[in-house]
Write a protein that holds these residues in place. Structure first.
Motif, PDB file in Angstrom:
ATOM      1  N   UNK A   1      40.208  31.991  42.316  1.00 20.48           N
ATOM      2  CA  UNK A   1      40.735  33.309  41.973  1.00 20.48           C
ATOM      3  C   UNK A   1      39.691  34.409  42.064  1.00 20.48           C
ATOM      4  N   UNK A   2      40.092  35.592  41.624  1.00 16.57           N
ATOM      5  CA  UNK A   2      39.184  36.742  41.703  1.00 16.57           C
ATOM      6  C   UNK A   2      37.982  36.593  40.784  1.00 16.57           C
ATOM      7  N   UNK A   3      38.183  36.009  39.601  1.00 16.85           N
ATOM      8  CA  UNK A   3      37.054  35.847  38.678  1.00 16.85           C
ATOM      9  C   UNK A   3      35.966  34.974  39.287  1.00 16.85           C
ATOM     10  N   UNK A   4      36.374  33.852  39.870  1.00 14.62           N
ATOM     11  CA  UNK A   4      35.405  32.951  40.476  1.00 14.62           C
ATOM     12  C   UNK A   4      34.732  33.554  41.688  1.00 14.62           C
ATOM     13  N   UNK A   5      35.523  34.234  42.525  1.00 16.12           N
ATOM     14  CA  UNK A   5      34.976  34.830  43.747  1.00 16.12           C
ATOM     15  C   UNK A   5      33.997  35.950  43.424  1.00 16.12           C
ATOM     16  N   UNK A   6      34.310  36.736  42.399  1.00 11.99           N
ATOM     17  CA  UNK A   6      33.404  37.820  42.018  1.00 11.99           C
ATOM     18  C   UNK A   6      32.096  37.285  41.455  1.00 11.99           C
ATOM     19  N   UNK A   7      32.168  36.172  40.736  1.00 13.51           N
ATOM     20  CA  UNK A   7      30.950  35.552  40.213  1.00 13.51           C
ATOM     21  C   UNK A   7      30.074  35.062  41.364  1.00 13.51           C
ATOM     22  N   UNK A   8      30.709  34.459  42.359  1.00 12.35           N
ATOM     23  CA  UNK A   8      29.967  33.978  43.521  1.00 12.35           C
ATOM     24  C   UNK A   8      29.377  35.137  44.317  1.00 12.35           C
ATOM     25  N   UNK A   9      30.137  36.237  44.416  1.00 13.20           N
ATOM     26  CA  UNK A   9      29.647  37.413  45.133  1.00 13.20           C
ATOM     27  C   UNK A   9      28.384  37.966  44.475  1.00 13.20           C
ATOM     28  N   UNK A  10      28.389  37.982  43.157  1.00 15.76           N
ATOM     29  CA  UNK A  10      27.211  38.461  42.434  1.00 15.76           C
ATOM     30  C   UNK A  10      26.009  37.549  42.703  1.00 15.76           C
TER      31      UNK A  10
ATOM     32  N   UNK B   1      39.859  42.945  45.027  1.00 14.17           N
ATOM     33  CA  UNK B   1      38.697  43.054  44.140  1.00 14.17           C
ATOM     34  C   UNK B   1      37.593  42.096  44.566  1.00 14.17           C
ATOM     35  N   UNK B   2      37.979  40.893  44.942  1.00 11.38           N
ATOM     36  CA  UNK B   2      36.993  39.907  45.399  1.00 11.38           C
ATOM     37  C   UNK B   2      36.374  40.336  46.722  1.00 11.38           C
ATOM     38  N   UNK B   3      37.216  40.835  47.621  1.00 11.43           N
ATOM     39  CA  UNK B   3      36.712  41.276  48.927  1.00 11.43           C
ATOM     40  C   UNK B   3      35.721  42.422  48.757  1.00 11.43           C
ATOM     41  N   UNK B   4      36.011  43.325  47.827  1.00 12.60           N
ATOM     42  CA  UNK B   4      35.096  44.433  47.570  1.00 12.60           C
ATOM     43  C   UNK B   4      33.779  43.935  46.981  1.00 12.60           C
ATOM     44  N   UNK B   5      33.863  42.936  46.112  1.00 15.37           N
ATOM     45  CA  UNK B   5      32.645  42.367  45.528  1.00 15.37           C
ATOM     46  C   UNK B   5      31.822  41.662  46.603  1.00 15.37           C
ATOM     47  N   UNK B   6      32.499  40.938  47.494  1.00 16.52           N
ATOM     48  CA  UNK B   6      31.801  40.266  48.593  1.00 16.52           C
ATOM     49  C   UNK B   6      31.174  41.292  49.545  1.00 16.52           C
ATOM     50  N   UNK B   7      31.881  42.386  49.742  1.00 14.91           N
ATOM     51  CA  UNK B   7      31.352  43.450  50.599  1.00 14.91           C
ATOM     52  C   UNK B   7      30.061  44.008  50.012  1.00 14.91           C
ATOM     53  N   UNK B   8      30.051  44.208  48.710  1.00 13.67           N
ATOM     54  CA  UNK B   8      28.838  44.707  48.043  1.00 13.67           C
ATOM     55  C   UNK B   8      27.691  43.711  48.210  1.00 13.67           C
TER      56      UNK B   8
ATOM     57  N   UNK C   1      39.785  44.785  53.130  1.00 14.36           N
ATOM     58  CA  UNK C   1      39.396  44.734  54.532  1.00 14.36           C
ATOM     59  C   UNK C   1      38.506  45.913  54.905  1.00 14.36           C
ATOM     60  N   UNK C   2      38.856  47.090  54.425  1.00 19.48           N
ATOM     61  CA  UNK C   2      38.057  48.277  54.740  1.00 19.48           C
ATOM     62  C   UNK C   2      36.683  48.206  54.079  1.00 19.48           C
ATOM     63  N   UNK C   3      36.641  47.630  52.880  1.00 11.84           N
ATOM     64  CA  UNK C   3      35.349  47.467  52.203  1.00 11.84           C
ATOM     65  C   UNK C   3      34.451  46.517  52.991  1.00 11.84           C
ATOM     66  N   UNK C   4      35.035  45.431  53.494  1.00 11.70           N
ATOM     67  CA  UNK C   4      34.270  44.478  54.299  1.00 11.70           C
ATOM     68  C   UNK C   4      33.801  45.119  55.601  1.00 11.70           C
ATOM     69  N   UNK C   5      34.672  45.887  56.209  1.00 11.68           N
ATOM     70  CA  UNK C   5      34.318  46.552  57.464  1.00 11.68           C
ATOM     71  C   UNK C   5      33.147  47.508  57.269  1.00 11.68           C
TER      72      UNK C   5
END
Length: 298
Positions: free
Chosen positions: A189-198, A219-226, A249-253
């Protein structure tokens, strides 16, 4: 004359799964504890306990001896120093097996349940095991305690959830050996993905990351983009079969315009609309014009 079915050193129990951790030194083709592991595996099967045999050091030798899996002979295992005579416990185990189901049945059962990949530097947990959050925490603790240089960690379809992903993220902030992390279908989920992104903002070794089929969204995609704005190690990012829309998608781009290492991005089967698709195609075209190798899958 049979021994009671008990758990011995090197055996951990989590969520109804018994992990037999064979981490003794290999001596003269046998292990100090391999006979105990064989007995525990058999007892677990007889009592219908789901098990996973896991050689943490990552070699076939640590479970099957120096002759390897195909020539595995459980009767060659020992319950102590192989240079010394058999202990009383070992003699009782041998008697119980020899006069019970027999060594061939033991061998077949052990081979049937040893589902982990045993290549050096790789831990591959079969998806049927469903290691779960508690299981991954125990696994990470064991890897850290023994300072095992794992390069590939494949946990696809193991239901670790956001809690397991968060534990993994904590470990990744200090890990310097894992280069390939496969988490497809784990419900993080988003919680796990955001933790991994950090964690990826601090990790400098992961090159391949698979987060497909995890119910992650914008939200996860934006965190991964960061994370991609800072991370310089990821070359392949797989995010297919998720719920990422135009915002993600736009955040990743936008992040990819500042990232020079990601060469493969897979976003198939998401919820990306025309705006998101165009933003990604624009950055892909720009990279191509600049002579940068980049593969985009939508």
């Amino acid at each position: 004359s049979a021994l009671p079915c008990t758990l011995h050193m090197g055996v951990q129990k989590a969520e109804g799964t018994m992990f037999v951790v064979s981490n003794e030194k290999v001596l003269d083709g046998g292990l100090y504890s391999r006979m105990w592991c064989t007995w525990d595996v058999f007892c677990a099967i007889e009592n219908r306990i789901e098990i996973a045999v896991h050689p943490l050091t990552g070699t076939v030798e640590h479970l099957f001896g120096t002759d390897g899996r195909e020539k595995f002979q459980p009767e060659l295992g020992r319950c102590g120093n192989p240079a010394l005579p058999p202990t009383e416990d070992e003699s009782r185990i041998r008697h119980a097996i020899a006069n019970g189901v027999g060594w061939d049945a033991i061998r077949k059962k052990v081979l049937d349940v040893s589902r982990y990949t045993t290549e050096v530097g790789r831990i591959d947990v079969d998806e049927h095991i469903k290691i779960g959050a508690k299981g991954i925490k125990l696994l990470l603790e064991a890897v850290a305690a023994d300072n095992i240089p794992v390069e590939t960690l494949d946990l696809q379809g193991n239901s670790i959830g956001h809690s397991g992903a968060e534990a993994l993220a904590t470990a990744l902030q200090q890990n310097e050996t894992i280069t390939k992390l496969m988490l497809d279908g784990n419900g993080i989920g988003d919680l796990g993905a955001q933790a991994l992104a950090e964690a990826l903002q601090r990790n400098s070794t992961i090159a391949t990351l698979n987060l497909a089929g995890n119910g992650i969204g914008d939200l996860s995609a934006q965190a991964l983009a960061a994370a991609l704005r800072q991370n310089e190690s990821i070359t392949k990012l797989e995010l297919y079969r998720n719920s990422i829309g135009d915002l993600g998608a736009r955040a990743l781009a936008e992040a990819l315009q500042h990232n020079s290492t990601v060469a493969t991005l897979d976003l198939q089967y998401n919820s990306i609309g025309d705006l998101g698709v165009q933003a990604l195609k624009d950055v892909a075209a720009k990279k191509k014009a600049e002579g940068v190798l980049f593969e985009l899958t939508l």
